[in-house]
Scaffold this motif. Sequence first.
Motif, PDB file in Angstrom:
ATOM      1  N   VAL A  11      35.610 107.143 -11.929  1.00 42.88           N
ATOM      2  CA  VAL A  11      34.428 107.960 -11.660  1.00 42.88           C
ATOM      3  C   VAL A  11      33.231 107.011 -11.650  1.00 42.88           C
ATOM      4  O   VAL A  11      33.037 106.245 -12.607  1.00 42.88           O
ATOM      5  N   PHE A  12      32.423 107.054 -10.597  1.00 43.34           N
ATOM      6  CA  PHE A  12      31.266 106.178 -10.495  1.00 43.34           C
ATOM      7  C   PHE A  12      30.090 106.709 -11.317  1.00 43.34           C
ATOM      8  O   PHE A  12      29.881 107.924 -11.423  1.00 43.34           O
ATOM      9  N   ALA A  20      33.496 104.527 -14.769  1.00 43.97           N
ATOM     10  CA  ALA A  20      34.280 105.017 -15.898  1.00 43.97           C
ATOM     11  C   ALA A  20      35.700 105.238 -15.393  1.00 43.97           C
ATOM     12  O   ALA A  20      35.892 105.780 -14.294  1.00 43.97           O
ATOM     13  N   VAL A  21      36.687 104.832 -16.165  1.00 42.51           N
ATOM     14  CA  VAL A  21      38.083 105.009 -15.783  1.00 42.51           C
ATOM     15  C   VAL A  21      38.782 105.772 -16.902  1.00 42.51           C
ATOM     16  O   VAL A  21      38.765 105.341 -18.059  1.00 42.51           O
ATOM     17  N   MET A  58      41.383 108.236  -6.423  1.00 44.94           N
ATOM     18  CA  MET A  58      40.347 107.656  -5.587  1.00 44.94           C
ATOM     19  C   MET A  58      39.011 108.285  -5.973  1.00 44.94           C
ATOM     20  O   MET A  58      38.963 109.428  -6.429  1.00 44.94           O
ATOM     21  N   ALA A  59      37.908 107.523  -5.822  1.00 45.03           N
ATOM     22  CA  ALA A  59      36.577 108.040  -6.153  1.00 45.03           C
ATOM     23  C   ALA A  59      35.563 107.466  -5.181  1.00 45.03           C
ATOM     24  O   ALA A  59      35.792 106.429  -4.542  1.00 45.03           O
ATOM     25  N   LEU A  60      34.411 108.143  -5.068  1.00 43.85           N
ATOM     26  CA  LEU A  60      33.308 107.722  -4.209  1.00 43.85           C
ATOM     27  C   LEU A  60      32.051 107.534  -5.037  1.00 43.85           C
ATOM     28  O   LEU A  60      31.812 108.279  -6.003  1.00 43.85           O
ATOM     29  N   ALA A  97      36.474 103.585  -4.824  1.00 44.38           N
ATOM     30  CA  ALA A  97      37.401 102.972  -5.768  1.00 44.38           C
ATOM     31  C   ALA A  97      38.767 103.608  -5.540  1.00 44.38           C
ATOM     32  O   ALA A  97      38.905 104.833  -5.632  1.00 44.38           O
ATOM     33  N   VAL A  98      39.768 102.772  -5.247  1.00 43.65           N
ATOM     34  CA  VAL A  98      41.109 103.262  -4.933  1.00 43.65           C
ATOM     35  C   VAL A  98      42.104 102.582  -5.857  1.00 43.65           C
ATOM     36  O   VAL A  98      42.048 101.368  -6.066  1.00 43.65           O
TER      37      VAL A  98
END
Length: 574
Positions: free
Chosen positions: A277-278, A286-287, A545-547, A555-556
């Motif tokens: 998550v950006f 954050a992961v 995946m996140a934007l 982020a993939v």
Amino acid sequence: MTADTTGTVPGPEHWDVFISYAREDYIQAKDLHDALSGCVTADGATPRIYLDVSRTDGTPLGVNWQGFLEEALPRSRHVVALYSPTYFEKDVCQWELHEAHKLNPPEGGRLIPLLIDPGAIEKVPYIVHRINWISAARPRWIDEVCRAVGLRPAETRAALRFDTPPTGAIAGHTLPRLKVTGTAPDGAPWPAGATVALTAEPPTAELTGTLSASVTGSTAVFGDLAFRTSATEVRLVATAPGCEPATTPPFEVREPEEPPSWDKPDHPVLSARGHPVFFPDGRALAVRDGRTLTFHTAEYEVGGTAELRARPRLWERGERCLAVADWSGRVVLAAPDGRTRVVDLPEPRGGRFNVPGALAFAGDVLYVGMWSGSVWSLSLDARTPEPVLEHPAGVQVLATSGPGLLIGGLDGRLTHRTDDGAGAEHRLEPVLLALTRVRDFVIAVGEQRVHRLDLTTGRLLQVTQPVTAITGTLAGGELTAIVDGAGQGMCFDAELAVRFGFRTAAGARPTGSGDDGRLLVLKAPDGSHALVRDGRTTYVSSHPMALSPDGRRAAVSDGERLLILVPEDLEESS
């Protein structure tokens, strides 16, 4: 158990023509049936012609044929009675003729007599003697019958064509907008209200999306088509009532490929597994791996960690900070440099559910509204959460508004609360799914309607939800996305105008957005994630995946690492 053999005509069905004839005149009746069946209706469809012995449009086997006739006659647009001497000797034929006469309007046109034997003229009953008949002795009598019953020769059928046939596709990715155009000979217009349907051959390719589209200006547009599985040779077939179908040349549907750029030096790779998550800055991350949160700085170094007690329920971004609340009432507030604040909100008196209903930021001050009605504030500068107010109706959704808060209660009311107490109230609906502020408007997404409150005038606009059985909603800045259980989704703006629609897997829900909602990440029930740009699925991954909020970074995951790159690189790799 006994079978019902009375026989009824299903309500929505009807016939274009009912042929009434004597059994001795079956050959003439069958010839008429075949001739009319080769025509088309005014809207280009194949006509339904009732002939009692027809396997498709006749009297079904095992039913009471007289009861079936009593219902079939009123549900037929026209009745063609084949006049012959034998016809007027049959009781059933006389009954059909009298019923058809009763249904004939004053201006006529429903009962069409066809004289197949001149010897029948003297036997025509007085009650129908004044209704002009068509003589089968005339050279083009079938054309007269066709005109009388509203049919036209099938030779004037329009031909369909694909304006730009696809030359290839990727499983799970949305095809470019596909147009099917109809061209009628002799300048005949496209039938009003026509609908084009699409199918795929072989069907194992599993074509998904909106597979039928209405014609506008001779063209039907399909904007959300995709294939679920790969196939070496696929054709699309377009059909429409009264039209010659069209088939594309064969093309391949390929499996999606993983991005081939994991080792490029300009694409950072993080040794982290989990869901990214950006932060608002679009760089720090954050992961989440299970209940563990790891915070990576803009330089992609680990800045801190935190532990959740239960599954995460809500995520929210402030000006710089990122917040997550789990189902137990634990809230984690983090900054891009890795500083964190972890609090467990106190359980309410009376044992009401200690579940966060909504999160909202004012700058980097986080407000947490609970189902119990408690609203708390939390910041990185405060060690403990501070109680703000008690909302007796509980909190479903929450948004900040100047000095106060807009609270959607469990009673379905939207209330403007300040330190001075409750302000204006607006009745919305019992289930509220999201609340977001866009400029001077507050958009509330409900289960049944979308509500827009003008904060300047106080005017409330409510429109019916364009989709039902919503499984997910996500505010992405200017655009808000909603998705229903069947995978039909759309994004609308602050004017409640739909900007684009999309189709995804059944049960999918939006988990992230960027570029004011023009880019979306959707998570399917099987755990795969899809990138959707302006309504088109352009990349599919089997991992999270996140934007970033500005849409400039993605982020993939490959299950063990995270790749940071621009979304266009993902789409090009496909």
